[in-house]
Design an enzyme around this catalytic site. Structure first.
Site: not given
Length: 256
Positions: A41, A155
């Site tokens: 991320s 993610d």
């Protein structure tokens, strides 16, 4: 004297991940040489900024963000996939970070995403750098998922907030991990709002997954920043967050 080589692992964390910039600057100031990077991320974004040699330009860009800029980046489109398309952010990032293949980078780079359908990690060690970034930052119900090669990717922190097992090593290096979601002193909150309840719950899950990763793949050095110090969406506090990263790194490195 040769510099100590570092395999650097950067956690997820939203705005808290801006602290990774301060950590990298402090590592370089202490004479370390970063020879490989793995990130999830925001960690994947900062890792890409460094790997492409654009960390300073990106730092200046991020420090210019305010609440108005964050609203612009939101690029809101409510649908069943998520609230934020992510196109505006990626377009601006492309103006600074070159659109290159991961293989062409001067050091091994790894970004982690999650295949939400097949419930597994997806490791980007080759291919288009921006595909890796876009997949890795796709927070469920916030960013639209990224679809590639028939997969629906979100993610990477969903399954692995601190991807220690995926860092590629070079001879003579040490592993330094940076966790910006660490547990800190509990702060009593009289009444939890739905947002606070959601963020507290997700933070607890991230911390438990991270603890397991640290047990199974212990780094040589761990730099921790309590999650309670900054909120995930406080991108407008970039300077403070970077300084928090520098302080945390300095404290650990000077005590070695």
């Amino acid at each position: 004297m040769d510099k100590q080589k570092v395999a650097l692992v950067l956690s997820m964390g939203g705005a808290r991940g801006i602290a990774h910039i301060g950590v990298i600057e402090e590592l370089l100031a202490h004479g370390y040489e970063i020879t490989s990077i793995a990130g999830t991320s925001m960690g994947a974004i900062v890792g890409a900024m460094y790997a492409t040699g654009k960390l300073e330009e990106c730092k200046q860009w991020i420090c210019g963000w305010d609440r108005k800029k964050m609203f612009y980046f939101a690029d809101v489109k409510l649908n069943r996939e998520g609230m934020v398309k992510g196109n505006r952010f990626m377009q601006e990032l492309r103006q600074i970070v070159p659109d290159v293949s991961i293989e062409s980078l001067p050091l091994p780079y790894t970004a982690l995403a999650t295949d939400i359908i097949n419930e597994c990690e997806v490791v980007f060690e080759s291919g288009n750098l921006f595909d890796a970034i876009r997949a890795s930052i796709s927070i469920p119900m916030v960013f639209h998922p990224f679809k590639k090669d028939g997969r629906t990717l979100v993610d990477g922190g969903l399954l692995n907030p601190l991807p220690l097992r995926h860092i590629r090593r070079t001879e003579g290096d040490i592993v330094i991990a940076v966790d910006v979601n660490a547990a800190g002193e509990a702060r009593p909150i009289p009444h939890l709002s739905p947002y606070q309840l959601l963020t507290a719950s997700s933070r607890m899950m991230m911390q438990e997954i991270t603890r397991n990763e640290l047990r199974n793949f212990p780094p040589d050095i761990l730099i921790s920043i309590p999650a309670s110090r900054f909120e995930m969406m406080e991108f407008y506090r970039a300077k403070d967050i970077m300084e928090g990263g520098r302080e945390a790194a300095r404290k650990v490195l000077e005590n070695r």
